[in-house]
Design a protein around this motif. Sequence first.
Motif, mmCIF file in Angstrom:
data_model
loop_
_atom_site.group_PDB
_atom_site.id
_atom_site.type_symbol
_atom_site.label_atom_id
_atom_site.label_comp_id
_atom_site.label_asym_id
_atom_site.label_seq_id
_atom_site.Cartn_x
_atom_site.Cartn_y
_atom_site.Cartn_z
ATOM 1 N N THR A 75 0.803 -1.221 0.000
ATOM 2 C CA THR A 75 0.000 0.000 0.000
ATOM 3 C C THR A 75 0.834 1.269 0.000
ATOM 4 O O THR A 75 0.309 2.349 -0.235
ATOM 5 N N LEU A 100 -2.541 -6.381 0.771
ATOM 6 C CA LEU A 100 -3.981 -6.542 0.698
ATOM 7 C C LEU A 100 -4.341 -7.705 -0.213
ATOM 8 O O LEU A 100 -3.566 -8.096 -1.092
ATOM 9 N N ASN A 101 -5.557 -8.237 -0.029
ATOM 10 C CA ASN A 101 -6.064 -9.200 -0.995
ATOM 11 C C ASN A 101 -6.800 -8.442 -2.104
ATOM 12 O O ASN A 101 -6.893 -7.213 -2.072
ATOM 13 N N VAL A 102 -7.327 -9.164 -3.083
ATOM 14 C CA VAL A 102 -7.941 -8.491 -4.233
ATOM 15 C C VAL A 102 -9.218 -7.759 -3.840
ATOM 16 O O VAL A 102 -9.666 -6.865 -4.569
ATOM 17 N N GLN A 103 -9.818 -8.102 -2.694
ATOM 18 C CA GLN A 103 -11.004 -7.380 -2.202
ATOM 19 C C GLN A 103 -10.640 -6.139 -1.412
ATOM 20 O O GLN A 103 -11.515 -5.424 -0.926
ATOM 21 N N GLY A 104 -9.344 -5.857 -1.259
ATOM 22 C CA GLY A 104 -8.917 -4.661 -0.559
ATOM 23 C C GLY A 104 -8.852 -4.796 0.946
ATOM 24 O O GLY A 104 -8.786 -3.789 1.656
ATOM 25 N N ARG A 105 -8.851 -6.014 1.453
ATOM 26 C CA ARG A 105 -8.748 -6.233 2.897
ATOM 27 C C ARG A 105 -7.316 -6.640 3.263
ATOM 28 O O ARG A 105 -6.607 -7.260 2.483
ATOM 29 N N THR A 106 -6.921 -6.281 4.478
ATOM 30 C CA THR A 106 -5.546 -6.511 4.924
ATOM 31 C C THR A 106 -5.250 -8.000 5.057
ATOM 32 O O THR A 106 -6.036 -8.755 5.639
ATOM 33 N N GLY A 263 -5.429 -4.742 -4.477
ATOM 34 C CA GLY A 263 -6.385 -4.237 -3.489
ATOM 35 C C GLY A 263 -6.531 -2.736 -3.456
ATOM 36 O O GLY A 263 -7.197 -2.190 -2.567
ATOM 37 N N THR A 267 -9.582 0.719 -1.535
ATOM 38 C CA THR A 267 -8.912 1.652 -0.627
ATOM 39 C C THR A 267 -8.954 3.074 -1.165
ATOM 40 O O THR A 267 -9.273 4.023 -0.441
#
Length: 357
Positions: A75, A100-106, A263, A267
């Motif tokens: 990030t 991050l993963n592809v869903q934008g979560r850590t 991700g 964000t």
Amino acid sequence: MAVAMLLRGAAPGRGRPAWCWRLHAVPRRRLAHSSGRLGRDSTDRAAWACFLLDERSLLRVRGPDAAPFLLGLLTNELPLPGPADHAATPPVRAAYAHFLNVQGRTLYDVILYGIPGYAEEASGFFLECDSSVLGALQKHLALYKIRRKVTMELRPELRVWAVLPNSPQADQTAPLQERAEATAILTRDPRTACMGWRLLTQEEGPALLPQAQLGDLQDYHTHRYQQGIPEGVRDLPPGVALPLESNLAFMNGVSFTKGCYIGQELTTRTHHMGVIRKRLLPVRLTGPLPAGGVGPGTAVLTALGQAAGKFRAGQGNVGLALLRLEKIKGPLHIRISESDQVAVTASVPGWWPMATK
């Protein structure tokens, strides 16, 4: 000041230290490694406390493609050093970031250390991560490596230390300077000034610093929770935590001007929309706690029983909770049985950036 006045787009800086932390009394046997380098009397108060972080590990990433490879996954910008005088020791820079993963979560929180070198094989980066996800992080990096010229290797001989001041005068009485040597790397914690310094070394940390003593690890985590600093998978569950709700921008951990990374979409969209309704906040628990402590994900409720958020992790009577900002002014509680509950008091850390009227 009201939480609604928090800066969304303010450039996150290293806020001024919140000197609410004090080192607890440590038994004499725990101070066996205290530095005697300066010949100070054993009754002198140490300026610095060193905490060995056994739950943190180091992975070295190096090679011609190391920088672009990491930039596409992290990030934040990389801690690349500025021009260095070849006659002097090259500087070390540190940066905080999330994968991050592809869903934008850590997935993983890391502190990166940029290690410059005059030969290609000597330069690269150290990634400090939670030891429990070291294997998962290696697999994550290998997944995206493809044909890049990148080498990844564990560095188990290097241990991670946190260095915190015992008083606001520590920088004057026993000043520290960033250094990069064969056996030790010392640099400021990039997240916020109240988290002090980071030390990577094969040696005993207190023996390398002026007026330093070994600290109790529980004191480090208590201080960290009081300041609202998440660290590791207990505080940032992989695939669950959202980076901006976890205050990544406040901790200098995200760049909104760098190139694309895994991700990024969610964000960036959340940042530009300017709506963050929940944040990870430090909380204090008052009341009879369960023997095993409050479990992660336990609901935090308002006085009327409405959902205000969820408890994330903690130690003793302090911890972190993901809370709705409009709910934190009223009384909150956690129900631990049909008849018992624990009062929850949330606070806004003093180092967070604040908007002016």
